[in-house]
Design an enzyme around this catalytic site. Structure first.
Site, PDB file in Angstrom:
ATOM      1  N   LYS A 182      -5.481  12.304   7.324  1.00  0.00           N
ATOM      2  CA  LYS A 182      -5.961  11.847   5.835  1.00  0.00           C
ATOM      3  C   LYS A 182      -6.611  10.600   6.481  1.00  0.00           C
ATOM      4  O   LYS A 182      -5.969   9.496   6.437  1.00  0.00           O
ATOM      5  CB  LYS A 182      -5.068  11.614   4.818  1.00  0.00           C
ATOM      6  CG  LYS A 182      -5.683  11.285   3.513  1.00  0.00           C
ATOM      7  CD  LYS A 182      -5.378   9.950   2.991  1.00  0.00           C
ATOM      8  CE  LYS A 182      -6.031   9.274   2.017  1.00  0.00           C
ATOM      9  NZ  LYS A 182      -7.330   8.904   2.432  1.00  0.00           N
ATOM     10  N   GLU A 258       1.864   1.067  11.114  1.00  0.00           N
ATOM     11  CA  GLU A 258       1.064  -0.123  11.622  1.00  0.00           C
ATOM     12  C   GLU A 258       0.560  -0.832  10.364  1.00  0.00           C
ATOM     13  O   GLU A 258      -0.449  -0.242   9.730  1.00  0.00           O
ATOM     14  CB  GLU A 258      -0.106   0.448  12.515  1.00  0.00           C
ATOM     15  CG  GLU A 258       0.643   1.194  13.745  1.00  0.00           C
ATOM     16  CD  GLU A 258       1.229   0.355  14.867  1.00  0.00           C
ATOM     17  OE1 GLU A 258       0.796  -0.829  14.806  1.00  0.00           O
ATOM     18  OE2 GLU A 258       1.912   1.035  15.583  1.00  0.00           O
ATOM     19  N   CYS A 292      -6.565  -6.100  12.080  1.00  0.00           N
ATOM     20  CA  CYS A 292      -5.355  -6.138  11.764  1.00  0.00           C
ATOM     21  C   CYS A 292      -4.614  -7.399  12.570  1.00  0.00           C
ATOM     22  O   CYS A 292      -3.966  -8.075  12.320  1.00  0.00           O
ATOM     23  CB  CYS A 292      -4.440  -5.253  11.875  1.00  0.00           C
ATOM     24  SG  CYS A 292      -4.475  -4.326  13.275  1.00  0.00           S
ATOM     25  N   GLU A 393      -2.882 -12.112   3.975  1.00  0.00           N
ATOM     26  CA  GLU A 393      -3.893 -11.294   4.955  1.00  0.00           C
ATOM     27  C   GLU A 393      -5.127 -11.296   4.080  1.00  0.00           C
ATOM     28  O   GLU A 393      -5.303 -10.770   2.861  1.00  0.00           O
ATOM     29  CB  GLU A 393      -3.525  -9.925   5.496  1.00  0.00           C
ATOM     30  CG  GLU A 393      -4.444  -9.214   6.120  1.00  0.00           C
ATOM     31  CD  GLU A 393      -4.172  -7.992   6.805  1.00  0.00           C
ATOM     32  OE1 GLU A 393      -3.814  -7.081   5.709  1.00  0.00           O
ATOM     33  OE2 GLU A 393      -4.168  -7.607   7.788  1.00  0.00           O
TER      34      GLU A 393
HETATM   35  P1  NAD Z   1      -4.758   0.705   2.865  1.00  0.00           P
HETATM   36  O1  NAD Z   1      -3.486   0.660   2.921  1.00  0.00           O
HETATM   37  O2  NAD Z   1      -5.484   0.435   1.402  1.00  0.00           O
HETATM   38  O3  NAD Z   1      -5.483   2.324   3.046  1.00  0.00           O
HETATM   39  C1  NAD Z   1      -4.862   2.884   4.146  1.00  0.00           C
HETATM   40  C2  NAD Z   1      -4.513   4.434   4.125  1.00  0.00           C
HETATM   41  O4  NAD Z   1      -3.854   4.631   3.086  1.00  0.00           O
HETATM   42  C3  NAD Z   1      -6.176   5.121   3.586  1.00  0.00           C
HETATM   43  O5  NAD Z   1      -6.383   6.056   3.892  1.00  0.00           O
HETATM   44  C4  NAD Z   1      -5.741   5.031   2.011  1.00  0.00           C
HETATM   45  O6  NAD Z   1      -6.508   6.289   1.217  1.00  0.00           O
HETATM   46  C5  NAD Z   1      -4.475   5.494   2.078  1.00  0.00           C
HETATM   47  N1  NAD Z   1      -3.496   5.394   0.791  1.00  0.00           N
HETATM   48  C6  NAD Z   1      -3.916   4.553  -0.202  1.00  0.00           C
HETATM   49  N2  NAD Z   1      -2.913   4.520  -1.178  1.00  0.00           N
HETATM   50  C7  NAD Z   1      -1.918   5.415  -0.749  1.00  0.00           C
HETATM   51  C8  NAD Z   1      -0.916   6.047  -1.222  1.00  0.00           C
HETATM   52  N3  NAD Z   1      -0.229   5.657  -2.540  1.00  0.00           N
HETATM   53  N4  NAD Z   1      -0.275   7.164  -0.770  1.00  0.00           N
HETATM   54  C9  NAD Z   1      -0.715   7.272   0.729  1.00  0.00           C
HETATM   55  N5  NAD Z   1      -1.597   6.819   1.173  1.00  0.00           N
HETATM   56  C10 NAD Z   1      -2.601   5.889   0.671  1.00  0.00           C
HETATM   57  O7  NAD Z   1      -5.417  -0.089   3.990  1.00  0.00           O
HETATM   58  P2  NAD Z   1      -7.072  -0.349   4.252  1.00  0.00           P
HETATM   59  O8  NAD Z   1      -7.673  -1.044   3.226  1.00  0.00           O
HETATM   60  O9  NAD Z   1      -7.758   0.884   4.466  1.00  0.00           O
HETATM   61  O10 NAD Z   1      -6.978  -1.036   5.703  1.00  0.00           O
HETATM   62  C11 NAD Z   1      -6.653  -2.386   5.688  1.00  0.00           C
HETATM   63  C12 NAD Z   1      -5.259  -2.601   6.243  1.00  0.00           C
HETATM   64  O11 NAD Z   1      -5.025  -1.829   7.376  1.00  0.00           O
HETATM   65  C13 NAD Z   1      -5.456  -4.141   6.707  1.00  0.00           C
HETATM   66  O12 NAD Z   1      -3.931  -4.864   5.966  1.00  0.00           O
HETATM   67  C14 NAD Z   1      -4.975  -4.034   8.111  1.00  0.00           C
HETATM   68  O13 NAD Z   1      -4.033  -5.110   8.637  1.00  0.00           O
HETATM   69  C15 NAD Z   1      -4.196  -2.778   8.311  1.00  0.00           C
HETATM   70  N6  NAD Z   1      -4.558  -2.220   9.729  1.00  0.00           N
HETATM   71  C16 NAD Z   1      -3.316  -2.575  10.389  1.00  0.00           C
HETATM   72  C17 NAD Z   1      -3.353  -1.933  11.891  1.00  0.00           C
HETATM   73  C18 NAD Z   1      -2.290  -1.845  12.719  1.00  0.00           C
HETATM   74  O14 NAD Z   1      -2.396  -1.152  13.736  1.00  0.00           O
HETATM   75  N7  NAD Z   1      -1.402  -2.911  12.344  1.00  0.00           N
HETATM   76  C19 NAD Z   1      -4.713  -1.382  12.239  1.00  0.00           C
HETATM   77  C20 NAD Z   1      -5.771  -1.514  11.354  1.00  0.00           C
HETATM   78  C21 NAD Z   1      -5.530  -1.829   9.972  1.00  0.00           C
END
Ligand code: NAD
Length: 502
Positions: A182, A258, A292, A393
């Protein structure tokens, strides 16, 4: 410059080896963050499509060509995938740029490097093995098998869409799992192009890799709670990760997370100053700060603070904002409108907290190279580690500069945070580099460099930055479980009412 057609491209999703629309027939628009204009239509899947994909992934895991394929053949398939990514790297990078607004220079580097994950885990596929275990009973032969965990659900964010799928997909396939992906609703297109140009021609059997496109909770939650899913590999924000972890726990799924970060980039006064200035820039302004591992807390030793800030501001001022598809652009747009609003609100919070804005501090206009969703590279000095701008963040081009006296104080500030993803250290002292690296509570520490990643090096977070590791040989363990097999070659019998101990 890439051409930007006005007619919306229509995508289908990929479930059970077939291209299809969402069962509801609904579609949503995806936007080019540079122009702010929609450019493609994506199927808006829901729980019904998730169910179809999970059943397909389960069938492919349970019977058919996939479980019958030897580990060596799986390895060859992975290497075939790697070769096809190489062939289409340029096109995949262009789609990434259009969909998430990251720089062409960065996305091309990512898509060119991505095949290495498939070559590496392809090579490891037939090195996965159990062990013959010495038995403490004379007639017993005991051994272990390493088996795939089963159907895996991947949920990924918008900031490096294909790379973060690849980090999960390569070890999962090598282990023999089947997968449902997804992607983020903001950046779906590159994965669908990847399925068409790479996965289909590589002849991955139907049901082994499925994609369900759509919105977070609508698609993500049914996926995380589906009984056929054995493992969830999630990359995204810490709050979403906590929700995913909670939901997955109800059916005892394995989970890897992650999550977010607020990484300290620590500069000591014995560093090579120009290298450290460049490292600080790369830590926060590369990828427009939407990474991130952003070094968003710059810890400067007080003896070099003023000189360092002067050089930093001078260099950051030169950053060329503009069209991310142009190779000379250094800072591009923010990927999503909510993210843009969030970054601007944190700039206001920092100002309200009394931090001093020494560069940027708001949207970038057209004259400054900006556009609809551009934020100027922003630097705040006079930040203390208790402020929200130091603890939370932002995920944008906003740097908090914090002063420290000595090594002891630097380590204390670096660790005084909920996150623990990355950290940078700039020093010429080997003693200081090794000692401070050991004391920092983070999954990765870079010394005299920043933002280096590789398929060979484990990656993941301490504390609220996550659970488990991606990359390196250890990532495969996350997709495997151990079975113990006992074979009695001797007589049966004995007292059936007591446990068989030696
Ligand atoms: P997000 O948490 O908003 O979304 C991530 C994914 O989760 C998306 O596909 C979203 O549609 C899905 N999602 C949202 N709500 C959900 C739910 N209730 N149940 C299941 N899935 C759901 O994050 P984002 O804004 O897309 O990405 C930015 C974040 O990702 C930042 O906090 C960043 O630090 C983190 N990030 C971490 C890493 C790492 O390797 N640690 C790498 C890249 C990004």
């Amino acid at each position: 410059m890439q051409d930007r057609p006005t007619k919306l491209k229509e995508y289908q999703t990929y479930i059970d080896g077939k291209w299809c629309d969402a069962s509801s027939g609904k579609k949503f628009q995806t936007f080019d963050p540079y122009t702010g204009e929609p450019w493609a239509l994506i199927p808006e899947c829901d729980a019904k499509d998730v169910g179809t994909a999970c059943e397909a992934a389960w069938r492919a895991f349970d019977k058919g060509p996939w479980p019958a394929m030897s580990q060596t053949a799986r390895g060859k398939l992975l290497r075939r995938i790697g070769g096809l990514i190489e062939k289409h790297a340029e096109h995949l990078a262009q789609i990434e740029v259009r969909d998430n607004g990251k720089l062409m220079s960065e996305m091309h580097a990512q898509t060119k490097y991505l095949p290495e994950w498939f070559y590496y885990y392809g090579g490891l596929a037939d090195k996965i093995q159990g062990a013959v275990v010495p038995s403490d009973r004379p007639d017993h032969f005991t051994y272990t098998l390493k088996e795939p965990v089963g159907v895996c659900a991947f949920i990924t964010p918008w900031n490096s869409p294909l790379m973060l799928v690849g980090w999960k997909l390569a070890p999962a396939l090598a282990a023999g799992c089947t997968v449902i992906i997804k992607p983020s609703e903001f950046t779906t297109a590159s994965l669908l192009e990847f399925m068409k140009l790479v996965i289909e021609p590589a002849e991955v059997p139907p049901g082994v890799i499925n994609v369900v496109t759509g919105y977070g909770a609508v698609v993500g939650e049914p996926l995380v709670t589906h009984p056929k899913v054995a493992k969830v590999a999630f990359t995204g924000g810490t709050a979403t990760g906590a929700r995913v972890n909670e939901l997955a726990a109800k059916t005892f799924k394995k989970v890897s997370l992650e999550l977010g970060g607020k990484s300290p980039n620590i500069v000591f006064d014995d560093c090579i100053l120009d290298d450290a200035v460049s490292g600080a820039i790369s830590g926060i302004f590369a990828a427009t700060g939407q990474t991130c591992i952003a070094g968003s807390r710059l810890l400067l030793q007080e003896s070099i603070h003023d000189q360092f800030v002067e050089k930093l501001v001078a260099m950051a001022k030169q950053a060329r904002l503009g069209d991310p598809s142009k190779l000379e652009t250094q800072v591009g747009p923010v990927t999503t409108p909510p993210q843009y609003a969030k970054i601007l609100s944190y700039i206001d919070i920092a100002k309200g907290e009394g931090a001093k804005c020494v560069l940027g501090g708001g949207p970038a206009t057209k004259e400054e190279g900006g556009g609809k969703y551009f934020v100027k590279p922003t630097i705040f000095t006079g930040v203390n580690n208790k402020m929200r701008i130091a603890q939370e963040e932002v995920f944008g081009p906003v740097l908090s500069v914090i002063k420290f006296r000595d090594e002891e104080e630097a380590v204390a500030i670096a660790n005084d945070i909920a996150y623990g993803l990355g950290a940078g250290i700039w020093t010429q002292s080997v003693r200081r580099a090794t000692s401070v690296s050991k004391r920092i509570r983070a999954g990765t520490v870079w010394v005299n460099t920043y933002r280096a990643v590789s398929f060979l090096m484990p990656f993941g977070g301490y504390k609220a930055s996550g659970l488990g590791r991606e990359n390196g040989a250890e990532a495969i363990e996350g997709y495997l479980q151990t079975k113990s097999v006992w074979i009695n070659n001797g007589p049966g019998g004995g007292n059936p009412f007591i446990m068989k101990t030696s």
